[in-house]
Every structure is written in structure tokens, then in C-alpha cells.
Design a protein around this motif. Structure first.
Motif, PDB file in Angstrom:
ATOM      1  N   ARG A  81      -2.686  45.655  25.516  1.00  0.00           N
ATOM      2  CA  ARG A  81      -4.124  45.925  25.456  1.00  0.00           C
ATOM      3  C   ARG A  81      -4.767  45.233  24.262  1.00  0.00           C
ATOM      4  O   ARG A  81      -5.911  44.780  24.336  1.00  0.00           O
ATOM      5  CB  ARG A  81      -4.362  47.434  25.361  1.00  0.00           C
ATOM      6  CG  ARG A  81      -4.058  48.199  26.642  1.00  0.00           C
ATOM      7  CD  ARG A  81      -4.379  49.678  26.457  1.00  0.00           C
ATOM      8  NE  ARG A  81      -4.302  50.405  27.705  1.00  0.00           N
ATOM      9  CZ  ARG A  81      -4.785  51.631  27.880  1.00  0.00           C
ATOM     10  NH1 ARG A  81      -5.370  52.259  26.866  1.00  0.00           N
ATOM     11  NH2 ARG A  81      -4.673  52.237  29.050  1.00  0.00           N
ATOM     12  N   ASP A  82      -4.027  45.181  23.152  1.00  0.00           N
ATOM     13  CA  ASP A  82      -4.571  44.552  21.948  1.00  0.00           C
ATOM     14  C   ASP A  82      -4.424  43.032  21.964  1.00  0.00           C
ATOM     15  O   ASP A  82      -4.935  42.349  21.056  1.00  0.00           O
ATOM     16  CB  ASP A  82      -3.857  45.105  20.706  1.00  0.00           C
ATOM     17  CG  ASP A  82      -4.234  46.548  20.403  1.00  0.00           C
ATOM     18  OD1 ASP A  82      -5.179  47.072  21.041  1.00  0.00           O
ATOM     19  OD2 ASP A  82      -3.578  47.164  19.528  1.00  0.00           O
ATOM     20  N   GLY A  83      -3.686  42.516  22.937  1.00  0.00           N
ATOM     21  CA  GLY A  83      -3.465  41.071  23.016  1.00  0.00           C
ATOM     22  C   GLY A  83      -2.559  40.537  21.933  1.00  0.00           C
ATOM     23  O   GLY A  83      -2.733  39.403  21.468  1.00  0.00           O
ATOM     24  N   VAL A  84      -1.586  41.342  21.525  1.00  0.00           N
ATOM     25  CA  VAL A  84      -0.660  40.936  20.465  1.00  0.00           C
ATOM     26  C   VAL A  84       0.777  41.118  20.955  1.00  0.00           C
ATOM     27  O   VAL A  84       1.020  41.665  22.028  1.00  0.00           O
ATOM     28  CB  VAL A  84      -0.885  41.751  19.174  1.00  0.00           C
ATOM     29  CG1 VAL A  84      -2.312  41.563  18.672  1.00  0.00           C
ATOM     30  CG2 VAL A  84      -0.588  43.232  19.404  1.00  0.00           C
ATOM     31  N   ASP A  85       1.712  40.657  20.141  1.00  0.00           N
ATOM     32  CA  ASP A  85       3.135  40.789  20.461  1.00  0.00           C
ATOM     33  C   ASP A  85       3.800  41.769  19.501  1.00  0.00           C
ATOM     34  O   ASP A  85       3.493  41.791  18.303  1.00  0.00           O
ATOM     35  CB  ASP A  85       3.848  39.428  20.359  1.00  0.00           C
ATOM     36  CG  ASP A  85       3.372  38.452  21.420  1.00  0.00           C
ATOM     37  OD1 ASP A  85       3.132  38.888  22.558  1.00  0.00           O
ATOM     38  OD2 ASP A  85       3.237  37.253  21.089  1.00  0.00           O
ATOM     39  N   LEU A  86       4.739  42.551  20.058  1.00  0.00           N
ATOM     40  CA  LEU A  86       5.594  43.404  19.240  1.00  0.00           C
ATOM     41  C   LEU A  86       7.045  43.071  19.533  1.00  0.00           C
ATOM     42  O   LEU A  86       7.400  42.797  20.687  1.00  0.00           O
ATOM     43  CB  LEU A  86       5.365  44.889  19.561  1.00  0.00           C
ATOM     44  CG  LEU A  86       4.053  45.540  19.160  1.00  0.00           C
ATOM     45  CD1 LEU A  86       4.049  47.002  19.608  1.00  0.00           C
ATOM     46  CD2 LEU A  86       3.812  45.456  17.655  1.00  0.00           C
ATOM     47  N   LEU A 105      14.186  54.021  17.068  1.00  0.00           N
ATOM     48  CA  LEU A 105      13.504  52.848  17.627  1.00  0.00           C
ATOM     49  C   LEU A 105      12.812  52.132  16.488  1.00  0.00           C
ATOM     50  O   LEU A 105      12.304  52.776  15.554  1.00  0.00           O
ATOM     51  CB  LEU A 105      12.492  53.300  18.691  1.00  0.00           C
ATOM     52  CG  LEU A 105      11.670  52.234  19.422  1.00  0.00           C
ATOM     53  CD1 LEU A 105      11.333  52.708  20.835  1.00  0.00           C
ATOM     54  CD2 LEU A 105      10.366  51.916  18.676  1.00  0.00           C
ATOM     55  N   ARG A 106      12.800  50.797  16.550  1.00  0.00           N
ATOM     56  CA  ARG A 106      12.132  49.994  15.525  1.00  0.00           C
ATOM     57  C   ARG A 106      11.186  49.016  16.215  1.00  0.00           C
ATOM     58  O   ARG A 106      11.545  48.390  17.215  1.00  0.00           O
ATOM     59  CB  ARG A 106      13.159  49.245  14.697  1.00  0.00           C
ATOM     60  CG  ARG A 106      12.570  48.398  13.577  1.00  0.00           C
ATOM     61  CD  ARG A 106      13.652  47.656  12.800  1.00  0.00           C
ATOM     62  NE  ARG A 106      14.568  48.586  12.140  1.00  0.00           N
ATOM     63  CZ  ARG A 106      15.881  48.597  12.331  1.00  0.00           C
ATOM     64  NH1 ARG A 106      16.437  47.738  13.187  1.00  0.00           N
ATOM     65  NH2 ARG A 106      16.643  49.457  11.698  1.00  0.00           N
ATOM     66  N   ALA A 107       9.982  48.888  15.677  1.00  0.00           N
ATOM     67  CA  ALA A 107       9.003  47.947  16.237  1.00  0.00           C
ATOM     68  C   ALA A 107       8.348  47.176  15.102  1.00  0.00           C
ATOM     69  O   ALA A 107       7.988  47.760  14.068  1.00  0.00           O
ATOM     70  CB  ALA A 107       7.951  48.685  17.050  1.00  0.00           C
ATOM     71  N   THR A 108       8.189  45.873  15.312  1.00  0.00           N
ATOM     72  CA  THR A 108       7.596  44.998  14.306  1.00  0.00           C
ATOM     73  C   THR A 108       6.431  44.236  14.922  1.00  0.00           C
ATOM     74  O   THR A 108       6.545  43.704  16.032  1.00  0.00           O
ATOM     75  CB  THR A 108       8.636  44.010  13.765  1.00  0.00           C
ATOM     76  OG1 THR A 108       9.706  44.742  13.169  1.00  0.00           O
ATOM     77  CG2 THR A 108       8.017  43.089  12.728  1.00  0.00           C
ATOM     78  N   GLY A 109       5.325  44.184  14.194  1.00  0.00           N
ATOM     79  CA  GLY A 109       4.145  43.474  14.675  1.00  0.00           C
ATOM     80  C   GLY A 109       2.912  43.932  13.937  1.00  0.00           C
ATOM     81  O   GLY A 109       3.008  44.539  12.853  1.00  0.00           O
ATOM     82  N   PRO A 110       1.723  43.688  14.508  1.00  0.00           N
ATOM     83  CA  PRO A 110       0.479  44.102  13.850  1.00  0.00           C
ATOM     84  C   PRO A 110       0.444  45.612  13.605  1.00  0.00           C
ATOM     85  O   PRO A 110       0.688  46.409  14.515  1.00  0.00           O
ATOM     86  CB  PRO A 110      -0.604  43.672  14.849  1.00  0.00           C
ATOM     87  CG  PRO A 110       0.020  42.541  15.610  1.00  0.00           C
ATOM     88  CD  PRO A 110       1.468  42.902  15.739  1.00  0.00           C
ATOM     89  N   VAL A 111       0.151  45.994  12.372  1.00  0.00           N
ATOM     90  CA  VAL A 111       0.187  47.409  12.005  1.00  0.00           C
ATOM     91  C   VAL A 111      -0.890  48.200  12.740  1.00  0.00           C
ATOM     92  O   VAL A 111      -0.689  49.371  13.082  1.00  0.00           O
ATOM     93  CB  VAL A 111       0.046  47.562  10.476  1.00  0.00           C
ATOM     94  CG1 VAL A 111      -0.109  49.029  10.083  1.00  0.00           C
ATOM     95  CG2 VAL A 111       1.262  46.956   9.788  1.00  0.00           C
ATOM     96  N   ARG A 112      -2.031  47.578  13.009  1.00  0.00           N
ATOM     97  CA  ARG A 112      -3.072  48.275  13.773  1.00  0.00           C
ATOM     98  C   ARG A 112      -2.525  48.758  15.122  1.00  0.00           C
ATOM     99  O   ARG A 112      -2.768  49.894  15.537  1.00  0.00           O
ATOM    100  CB  ARG A 112      -4.270  47.357  14.002  1.00  0.00           C
ATOM    101  CG  ARG A 112      -5.201  47.228  12.817  1.00  0.00           C
ATOM    102  CD  ARG A 112      -6.431  46.408  13.195  1.00  0.00           C
ATOM    103  NE  ARG A 112      -7.415  46.379  12.118  1.00  0.00           N
ATOM    104  CZ  ARG A 112      -8.597  45.757  12.200  1.00  0.00           C
ATOM    105  NH1 ARG A 112      -8.913  45.110  13.328  1.00  0.00           N
ATOM    106  NH2 ARG A 112      -9.445  45.794  11.185  1.00  0.00           N
ATOM    107  N   THR A 113      -1.804  47.901  15.789  1.00  0.00           N
ATOM    108  CA  THR A 113      -1.241  48.263  17.095  1.00  0.00           C
ATOM    109  C   THR A 113      -0.193  49.357  16.953  1.00  0.00           C
ATOM    110  O   THR A 113      -0.153  50.310  17.738  1.00  0.00           O
ATOM    111  CB  THR A 113      -0.640  47.014  17.770  1.00  0.00           C
ATOM    112  OG1 THR A 113      -1.691  46.083  18.037  1.00  0.00           O
ATOM    113  CG2 THR A 113       0.061  47.379  19.073  1.00  0.00           C
ATOM    114  N   LEU A 114       0.658  49.218  15.957  1.00  0.00           N
ATOM    115  CA  LEU A 114       1.699  50.223  15.746  1.00  0.00           C
ATOM    116  C   LEU A 114       1.095  51.604  15.526  1.00  0.00           C
ATOM    117  O   LEU A 114       1.556  52.599  16.109  1.00  0.00           O
ATOM    118  CB  LEU A 114       2.562  49.838  14.537  1.00  0.00           C
ATOM    119  CG  LEU A 114       3.402  48.571  14.675  1.00  0.00           C
ATOM    120  CD1 LEU A 114       4.074  48.247  13.339  1.00  0.00           C
ATOM    121  CD2 LEU A 114       4.449  48.716  15.767  1.00  0.00           C
TER     122      LEU A 114
END
Length: 298
Positions: A81-86, A105-114
């Protein structure tokens, strides 16, 4: 196990026996609910669009996991939805037991999306892991006895498929999923048709191949249900002594039994010693406590 791209998340859900499209729609509705009053104001105000980071879902207490790929999908849908990659990595599989402090679980990417996905993601995995943890405790209490714990239809509306999946993760078995995959003749059906035998015949005539379970309150009803051909008998609110007598009627005829009503950890030993095939525990899904999990930025 790294599960980006999204096709690998779908594979994980397929392996869990969860319908990808239905699960995605459920998650999308949950995200919409969280954003119904506007975007994530706090995150937009405090986190720049170019800020990236890593977040982990971490156990705050011991438990049994369920819904980790569902949490991953919530993160992935938010990213789309945010048009970014995680980059998303599952660190503990569903059905695994964890200790306090274990990363899941671990996720890396834009903090706004996280951060936008944080609560929805946690809601799924915490709720489902709570179901799995409760089920795990019951399964351990029944281990080695030949008696299995199983759920009921007393589920949170909209979460039945996921909650029943969580029961399986915890070592339990599922009762019917809905009203149409098997028949359960209860006291109201018997009252409406006039007798247990009449209710059974009516179901068998209209649905000749459907499994039929009959709820019984007395040993006389148990004997009647066995005589008419019931495959499974629910022993409703029977004491352990009466339940044992019911089992002695049913098992020689090849009829399975399920004890239900008033069964707790305090008296489960008495019920498992009756020889029943199943112990039904509605609390697995209708009043379980969620597992305490956290979502921590590194």
C-alpha cells in the motif's frame, strides 16, 4: 527463513492450510479499520519518509506460536500500500514453543511502514499464539492418554478459520468448521422433532453422507444414539463417572465420544481417565488470553 518476496509468504500460508486470498482480505479489512480515522498521524509527524530501520516481533513470555506468516503478510500488505519494499524474515515457525526474549519475526525497511503495520501485525500473531498456547497446555495435560483436546464453534466472529488453525498449531484437533460440514443434533433439535431417533433419521435422510454427532445428557440417550447409528456422541455436562459409563456403552459399538461442559485443569485428569476420545474446550477460542509479544525497533 527469509520470506520476501510476497510469493514466499503465500507459500508459507499455503503450507499452513490457510487460504491466501481470504487471509489477505481479512488483513486488509483490519488495516482499514486502524486507518479509518486518517493516516498514522504520530508516525507521519515523527518519522521521515527516508528513514529505514529494522523491527523484531519478540516474545515477552513463554508460549506456543501461531500466525507468524499472517503477521508477515500484514507487514507485506502495508508495504504494498505504501509502495515500498520490506525484507521480512521468519525466525520461529508456527507450532514452535518460545521463551521470553526470543525473536519471532524480523522486518527491515521504511520505519513509517513498519510502525503503521505494527498493531495489526501484532494483533494477529498475539491472538492466535494465545489460542495455540492455551491449546498446548491442554494437549500436554492429555499427552499419552489417547484423548485429544478440540475446539468448538465459540470463536471470535470473523476469526474462525485462523483460530482453528491456531488450535492445530497448539496440538489440538478441530471440531466442525461450521454448520454444514457435519451435523450436531442438540436438545433443541430433539425437542423440535419429538425424539432423538426422529431427529437422527431426519438428518440422515436429507444428508446421507454427512457425519452426525448427537448431544446426550443421560445414559439412556447415549444408548438410544448408539442404537440409531450415531458416529460420535457428545457427553454433555456429565460427571466423570457417568462419562465413563457412557464410554463403556459407545466404544464396543465403535462409536467415538466427546466430553463437554465444566471441564477444567482441576478435573481434566478425571475426564481423561474415562477413555473419551475428545475433550471439548470452548475457552480455547472464546476467552483465551493473548500471548504477550512486542514489536521493537532495533
Amino acid at each position: 527463513m527469509t520470506i520476501s518476496p510476497v510469493s514466499t509468504i503465500h507459500t508459507a500460508l499455503d503450507a499452513a492450510g490457510l487460504d491466501v486470498e481470504a487471509t489477505s482480505l481479512h488483513i486488509a479489512a483490519a488495516l482499514d479499520e486502524d486507518l479509518a480515522w486518517g493516516p498514522d498521524a504520530t508516525t507521519l509527524a515523527t518519522i521521515g519518509a527516508d528513514v529505514t530501520g529494522t523491527a523484531e516481533i519478540v516474545a515477552r513470555e513463554p508460549g506456543c506460536l501461531a500466525g507468524v506468516p499472517v503477521a508477515a503478510l500484514a507487514l507485506q500488505i502495508t508495504a504494498e500500500r505504501d509502495g515500498v519494499d520490506l525484507d521480512i524474515e521468519i525466525l520461529r515457525e508456527d507450532g514452535a514453543t518460545v521463551a521470553a526474549g526470543d525473536p519471532i519475526l524480523r522486518a527491515t525497511g521504511p520505519v513509517r511502514t513498519l510502525l503503521t503495520a505494527e498493531r495489526t501485525s501484532l494483533n494477529y500473531v498475539s491472538q492466535l499464539s494465545g489460542v495455540a498456547t492455551a491449546t498446548h497446555h491442554w494437549a500436554k495435560a492429555l499427552e499419552g492418554t489417547g484423548t485429544a483436546v478440540r475446539d468448538t464453534r465459540k470463536t471470535v466472529p470473523g476469526l474462525r478459520v485462523l483460530q482453528k488453525y491456531a488450535v492445530r498449531c497448539g496440538g489440538g484437533t478441530n471440531h466442525r468448521m461450521g454448520l454444514g460440514d457435519s451435523a450436531l443434533i442438540k436438545d433443541n433439535h430433539i425437542l423440535a422433532t419429538g425424539s432423538l431417533a426422529a431427529a437422527f433419521r431426519a438428518v440422515r435422510e436429507q444428508f446421507p453422507v454427512l457425519p452426525v454427532e448427537v448431544e446426550c445428557d443421560t445414559l439412556e440417550q447415549v444408548a438410544e444414539a448408539v442404537d440409531v447409528g450415531a458416529e460420535l456422541i457428545l457427553l454433555d455436562n456429565m460427571s466423570p463417572d457417568i462419562a465413563k459409563a457412557a464410554v463403556e456403552i459407545c466404544h464396543p459399538a465403535g462409536v467415538r465420544t466427546e466430553a463437554s461442559g465444566g471441564i477444567t485443569f482441576d478435573n481434566v485428569a478425571a475426564y481423561r481417565d474415562t477413555g473419551v476420545d475428545y475433550i471439548a474446550v470452548g475457552a480455547l477460542t472464546h476467552s483465551n488470553r493473548v500471548l504477550d509479544l512486542g514489536f521493537d525497533l532495533a
